[in-house]
Design a protein around this motif. Structure first.
Motif, PDB file in Angstrom:
ATOM      1  N   ASN A 280      -2.105  10.694  -4.540  1.00  0.00           N
ATOM      2  CA  ASN A 280      -1.422  12.113  -5.233  1.00  0.00           C
ATOM      3  C   ASN A 280       0.190  11.835  -5.482  1.00  0.00           C
ATOM      4  O   ASN A 280       0.763  11.208  -4.556  1.00  0.00           O
ATOM      5  CB  ASN A 280      -1.376  13.212  -4.175  1.00  0.00           C
ATOM      6  N   PRO A 281       0.782  12.331  -6.451  1.00  0.00           N
ATOM      7  CA  PRO A 281       2.206  12.243  -6.674  1.00  0.00           C
ATOM      8  C   PRO A 281       3.084  13.023  -5.639  1.00  0.00           C
ATOM      9  O   PRO A 281       2.748  14.020  -5.101  1.00  0.00           O
ATOM     10  CB  PRO A 281       2.376  12.717  -8.073  1.00  0.00           C
ATOM     11  N   LEU A 282       4.265  12.465  -5.021  1.00  0.00           N
ATOM     12  CA  LEU A 282       4.961  13.232  -4.206  1.00  0.00           C
ATOM     13  C   LEU A 282       6.429  13.610  -5.035  1.00  0.00           C
ATOM     14  O   LEU A 282       6.428  12.898  -6.160  1.00  0.00           O
ATOM     15  CB  LEU A 282       5.503  12.133  -3.211  1.00  0.00           C
ATOM     16  N   PRO A 283       7.164  14.473  -4.613  1.00  0.00           N
ATOM     17  CA  PRO A 283       8.313  14.710  -5.357  1.00  0.00           C
ATOM     18  C   PRO A 283       9.360  13.525  -5.591  1.00  0.00           C
ATOM     19  O   PRO A 283       9.464  12.629  -4.871  1.00  0.00           O
ATOM     20  CB  PRO A 283       8.854  15.785  -4.343  1.00  0.00           C
ATOM     21  N   ALA A 284       9.873  13.694  -6.774  1.00  0.00           N
ATOM     22  CA  ALA A 284      10.688  12.661  -7.296  1.00  0.00           C
ATOM     23  C   ALA A 284      12.157  12.236  -6.370  1.00  0.00           C
ATOM     24  O   ALA A 284      12.423  13.305  -5.446  1.00  0.00           O
ATOM     25  CB  ALA A 284      11.319  13.058  -8.528  1.00  0.00           C
ATOM     26  N   GLU A 285      12.223  11.076  -6.042  1.00  0.00           N
ATOM     27  CA  GLU A 285      13.267  10.905  -4.926  1.00  0.00           C
ATOM     28  C   GLU A 285      14.479  10.605  -5.761  1.00  0.00           C
ATOM     29  O   GLU A 285      14.275   9.846  -6.631  1.00  0.00           O
ATOM     30  CB  GLU A 285      12.850   9.625  -4.272  1.00  0.00           C
ATOM     31  N   PRO A 286      15.784  10.970  -5.293  1.00  0.00           N
ATOM     32  CA  PRO A 286      16.920  10.784  -6.105  1.00  0.00           C
ATOM     33  C   PRO A 286      17.119   9.497  -6.106  1.00  0.00           C
ATOM     34  O   PRO A 286      16.835   8.572  -5.166  1.00  0.00           O
ATOM     35  CB  PRO A 286      17.998  11.539  -5.270  1.00  0.00           C
TER      36      PRO A 286
ATOM     37  N   ILE B 103       0.909  -1.265  -0.032  1.00  0.00           N
ATOM     38  CA  ILE B 103      -0.016   0.067   0.011  1.00  0.00           C
ATOM     39  C   ILE B 103       0.829   1.215  -0.035  1.00  0.00           C
ATOM     40  O   ILE B 103       1.851   1.318   0.618  1.00  0.00           O
ATOM     41  CB  ILE B 103      -0.972   0.098   1.284  1.00  0.00           C
ATOM     42  N   PRO B 104       0.403   2.295  -0.578  1.00  0.00           N
ATOM     43  CA  PRO B 104       1.090   3.518  -0.782  1.00  0.00           C
ATOM     44  C   PRO B 104       1.193   4.281   0.558  1.00  0.00           C
ATOM     45  O   PRO B 104       0.256   4.397   1.247  1.00  0.00           O
ATOM     46  CB  PRO B 104       0.605   4.339  -1.592  1.00  0.00           C
TER      47      PRO B 104
ATOM     48  N   ARG C  12      11.226  -0.081  -9.261  1.00  0.00           N
ATOM     49  CA  ARG C  12      10.013   0.774  -9.914  1.00  0.00           C
ATOM     50  C   ARG C  12      10.723   1.976 -10.580  1.00  0.00           C
ATOM     51  O   ARG C  12      10.216   2.660 -11.582  1.00  0.00           O
ATOM     52  CB  ARG C  12       9.404   1.385  -8.834  1.00  0.00           C
ATOM     53  N   TYR C  13      12.016   2.209 -10.469  1.00  0.00           N
ATOM     54  CA  TYR C  13      12.610   3.445 -10.822  1.00  0.00           C
ATOM     55  C   TYR C  13      12.597   3.468 -12.295  1.00  0.00           C
ATOM     56  O   TYR C  13      12.199   4.794 -12.866  1.00  0.00           O
ATOM     57  CB  TYR C  13      14.019   3.688 -10.359  1.00  0.00           C
ATOM     58  N   PRO C  14      12.978   2.728 -13.032  1.00  0.00           N
ATOM     59  CA  PRO C  14      12.553   2.967 -14.477  1.00  0.00           C
ATOM     60  C   PRO C  14      11.365   3.126 -15.028  1.00  0.00           C
ATOM     61  O   PRO C  14      11.180   3.855 -16.007  1.00  0.00           O
ATOM     62  CB  PRO C  14      13.124   1.640 -15.130  1.00  0.00           C
ATOM     63  N   LEU C  15      10.246   3.017 -14.199  1.00  0.00           N
ATOM     64  CA  LEU C  15       8.896   3.328 -14.494  1.00  0.00           C
ATOM     65  C   LEU C  15       8.670   4.771 -14.015  1.00  0.00           C
ATOM     66  O   LEU C  15       8.055   5.451 -14.609  1.00  0.00           O
ATOM     67  CB  LEU C  15       7.750   2.384 -13.728  1.00  0.00           C
ATOM     68  N   THR C  16       9.118   4.933 -12.720  1.00  0.00           N
ATOM     69  CA  THR C  16       8.514   6.154 -12.126  1.00  0.00           C
ATOM     70  C   THR C  16       9.533   7.296 -12.112  1.00  0.00           C
ATOM     71  O   THR C  16       9.236   8.413 -11.732  1.00  0.00           O
ATOM     72  CB  THR C  16       7.932   5.953 -10.815  1.00  0.00           C
ATOM     73  N   GLU C  17      10.972   6.973 -12.218  1.00  0.00           N
ATOM     74  CA  GLU C  17      11.911   7.775 -12.290  1.00  0.00           C
ATOM     75  C   GLU C  17      11.909   8.477 -10.751  1.00  0.00           C
ATOM     76  O   GLU C  17      12.157   9.638 -10.659  1.00  0.00           O
ATOM     77  CB  GLU C  17      11.895   8.837 -13.196  1.00  0.00           C
ATOM     78  N   GLY C  18      11.574   7.698  -9.734  1.00  0.00           N
ATOM     79  CA  GLY C  18      11.660   8.040  -8.153  1.00  0.00           C
ATOM     80  C   GLY C  18      10.466   8.884  -7.958  1.00  0.00           C
ATOM     81  O   GLY C  18      10.366   9.177  -6.535  1.00  0.00           O
ATOM     82  N   VAL C  19       9.312   9.072  -8.505  1.00  0.00           N
ATOM     83  CA  VAL C  19       8.276   9.833  -8.099  1.00  0.00           C
ATOM     84  C   VAL C  19       7.405   8.668  -7.455  1.00  0.00           C
ATOM     85  O   VAL C  19       7.001   7.610  -7.772  1.00  0.00           O
ATOM     86  CB  VAL C  19       7.349  10.422  -9.316  1.00  0.00           C
TER      87      VAL C  19
END
Length: 253
Positions: free
Chosen positions: A217-223, A180-181, A203-210
């Motif tokens: 709701n989307p949160l800021p991208a994570e490095p 769950i988120p 998940r990073y290749p899909l979301t690029e850290g978002v």
């Protein structure tokens, strides 16, 4: 000879229908229930949709369940006398490790392949690079958790302990933002748990850290360095503890 042992190990593990169910069928069922059958599955998520986001998460959960169980059983088998039996064969310690690693990766590939195939036929979509890179990240990252299982097997020396190690992954999956988120304090805590970095990298290749919070709701991208650091630190912890437990076990002999 190593090939023969690998075939025997695979045959032995495939006969354990209960383990195969929890490794492959259960995560696939989770994907169908929480991903493919939901109305929001087609909503956008990075370079794909939500169905693909959940597909990657469930594949990661199935893969670590496989490697944890096999890593733990390897430790228990060695301490219960199987190592002495293998000592009568040409199989070296390095060969034994390579054999178990191969078996663990084969079993980890089962839920990944099954869930990704289901994803193709149930509406999961994304850029081809995300499909390829995420599947590789899920498989390679799962190897860290074979050491997690090994650690439990060395510490408690029983098959029950290996089951407990696999069972603990359910709790870690909730804490690691897989099922769950999470958001707020729970998300902050999640970033220090073992499965967080692994699934975030997958998940990073899909979301690029978002990230997505509990309200969708989307949160800021994570490095990228955040999940990489998490997985690296936990890998070092698992290896260090396993090495200590091996030395402790030899000291008791």
């Amino acid at each position: 000879m190593t090939t023969t042992f690998i075939c025997l190990e695979l045959r032995r593990h495939f006969r354990d229908y209960v383990s195969v169910f929890f490794i492959a069928v259960l995560p696939a069922f989770f994907y169908l229930i929480f991903g493919a059958s939901q109305s929001y599955k087609s909503e956008s998520a990075g370079h794909g949709n939500v169905a693909m986001y959940i597909m990657i998460s469930m594949a990661a959960y199935g893969a670590v369940t496989a490697t944890t169980g096999i890593g733990g059983m390897a430790a228990v088998e060695r301490m219960q006398g199987w190592g002495r039996q293998l000592g009568l064969t040409p199989l070296t310690d390095a060969g034994f490790v390579a054999m178990k690693a191969t078996v663990a990766l084969v079993f980890a590939a089962i839920p990944i392949a099954l869930i990704f195939i289901l994803g193709v036929f149930t509406g999961a979509s994304g850029e081809w690079s995300a499909w390829i890179l995420s599947s590789i990240a899920v498989l390679v990252g799962a190897a860290v958790f074979s050491v997690y299982g090994l650690m439990f097997g060395l510490a408690f020396r029983s098959e029950a302990a290996v089951g407990a190690a696999s069972g603990s992954l359910v709790v870690l999956a909730f804490l690691g933002n897989i099922f769950i988120p999470l958001s707020g304090t729970m998300l902050a805590i999640a970033k220090f748990t073992p499965l967080y970095g692994y699934v975030a990298l997958a998940r990073y290749p899909l979301t690029e850290g978002v990230l997505i919070d509990s309200n969708g709701n989307p949160l800021p991208a994570e490095p990228l360095w955040v999940p990489m650091l998490n997985l690296s630190v936990w890998a070092v912890i698992f290896v260090t503890l396993s090495t200590y437990l091996v030395k402790r076990g030899r000291g008791r002999q």
